[in-house]
Design a protein around this motif. Structure first.
Motif, short mmCIF file in Angstrom:
data_model
loop_
_atom_site.label_atom_id
_atom_site.label_comp_id
_atom_site.label_asym_id
_atom_site.label_seq_id
_atom_site.Cartn_x
_atom_site.Cartn_y
_atom_site.Cartn_z
N SER A 5 0.87 -1.17 0.00
CA SER A 5 0.00 0.00 0.00
C SER A 5 0.91 1.22 0.00
N ILE A 6 0.64 2.15 -0.90
CA ILE A 6 1.41 3.39 -0.98
C ILE A 6 0.45 4.56 -0.91
N LEU A 7 0.67 5.45 0.06
CA LEU A 7 -0.16 6.64 0.22
C LEU A 7 0.73 7.88 0.10
N TYR A 8 0.15 8.97 -0.34
CA TYR A 8 0.87 10.24 -0.43
C TYR A 8 0.15 11.28 0.42
N HIS A 9 0.94 12.03 1.17
CA HIS A 9 0.41 13.10 2.01
C HIS A 9 1.28 14.33 1.86
N GLU A 10 0.66 15.50 1.99
CA GLU A 10 1.41 16.75 2.07
C GLU A 10 1.37 17.20 3.52
N VAL A 11 2.53 17.52 4.07
CA VAL A 11 2.62 17.94 5.47
C VAL A 11 1.89 19.28 5.64
N GLN A 12 0.87 19.26 6.47
CA GLN A 12 0.04 20.43 6.75
C GLN A 12 0.36 20.96 8.16
N PRO A 13 -0.08 22.17 8.48
CA PRO A 13 0.20 22.70 9.83
C PRO A 13 -0.24 21.77 10.96
N GLU A 14 -1.37 21.07 10.77
CA GLU A 14 -1.85 20.17 11.83
C GLU A 14 -0.99 18.92 11.98
N ASN A 15 -0.09 18.65 11.04
CA ASN A 15 0.80 17.48 11.09
C ASN A 15 2.15 17.77 11.73
N LEU A 16 2.38 19.01 12.13
CA LEU A 16 3.68 19.42 12.66
C LEU A 16 3.85 19.04 14.13
N ALA A 17 5.10 18.79 14.52
CA ALA A 17 5.40 18.44 15.92
C ALA A 17 4.94 19.53 16.88
N VAL A 18 5.16 20.79 16.52
CA VAL A 18 4.76 21.88 17.40
C VAL A 18 3.24 21.91 17.59
N LEU A 28 7.48 17.49 10.45
CA LEU A 28 6.52 16.41 10.55
C LEU A 28 6.66 15.72 11.91
N ALA A 29 5.54 15.61 12.61
CA ALA A 29 5.52 14.98 13.93
C ALA A 29 5.63 13.46 13.80
N THR A 30 6.39 12.88 14.69
CA THR A 30 6.53 11.42 14.71
C THR A 30 5.17 10.73 14.86
N PRO A 65 14.02 14.78 9.21
CA PRO A 65 12.90 15.71 9.30
C PRO A 65 12.26 15.95 7.95
N SER A 66 11.03 16.43 8.00
CA SER A 66 10.29 16.81 6.81
C SER A 66 9.54 18.10 7.12
N ALA A 67 9.64 19.07 6.24
CA ALA A 67 9.11 20.42 6.49
C ALA A 67 7.65 20.57 6.08
N LEU A 68 7.06 21.65 6.51
CA LEU A 68 5.71 22.03 6.11
C LEU A 68 5.60 22.02 4.59
N HIS A 69 4.55 21.44 4.08
CA HIS A 69 4.21 21.34 2.65
C HIS A 69 5.04 20.32 1.89
N ALA A 70 5.89 19.57 2.57
CA ALA A 70 6.64 18.50 1.90
C ALA A 70 5.67 17.39 1.48
N ARG A 71 5.99 16.72 0.40
CA ARG A 71 5.19 15.58 -0.08
C ARG A 71 5.85 14.31 0.48
N VAL A 72 5.07 13.54 1.23
CA VAL A 72 5.57 12.34 1.90
C VAL A 72 4.89 11.11 1.30
N ARG A 73 5.70 10.13 0.96
CA ARG A 73 5.21 8.84 0.44
C ARG A 73 5.33 7.82 1.57
N VAL A 74 4.22 7.18 1.89
CA VAL A 74 4.19 6.20 2.97
C VAL A 74 3.94 4.83 2.36
N VAL A 75 4.80 3.88 2.69
CA VAL A 75 4.74 2.54 2.10
C VAL A 75 4.55 1.51 3.20
#
Length: 121
Positions: A5-18, A28-30, A65-75
């Motif tokens: 399964s492969i999903l794509y997400h863009e890091v949004q403000p609600e996904n941040l560690a802070v 990107l928050a753990t 780390p991954s910054a705000l608005h980065a495109r993340v591929r999850v496998v």
């Protein structure tokens, strides 16, 4: 045959560690990375009517780390099914950079009985 399964997400403000209170930085928050890994794994399980899976183990490293608005591929790759237990290799990527990786396990449960037990306690 291996299942992925492969999903794509863009890091949004609600996904941040802070924002998620898991750190002080705008990365990107753990816990979010782990949730995306679980989501990808859930998409592979094929349960019969009335059944579902629940997470029982997550053993991952968060390596970059991954910054705000980065495109993340999850496998997620299903590597073993032993009775009711599914085992997955999971990873998160930004381009060719591995953000995190590890092993995730899920158990098949009867959804109705699971919730009934919850409310009995």
């Amino acid at each position: 045959m291996k299942m992925y399964s492969i999903l794509y997400h863009e890091v949004q403000p609600e996904n941040l560690a802070v924002t998620m209170h898991s750190g002080d930085l705008e990365v990107l928050a753990t816990p979010q990375m782990i949730a995306w890994m679980e989501e990808a794994s859930c998409k592979i399980t094929n349960c019969e009517e009335g059944m579902t899976t629940v997470g029982i183990l997550m053993n991952v490293t968060h390596d970059a780390p991954s910054a705000l608005h980065a495109r993340v591929r999850v496998v997620s790759e299903l590597v073993e099914q032993n009775g009711k237990i599914y085992t997955f290799n999971v990873s998160a990527w930004q381009g060719e950079k591995c953000l995190g990786k590890g092993v995730h396990k899920r158990a098949t449960v009867n959804a109705k009985r699971f919730m009934e037990k919850l409310h009995q306690n």
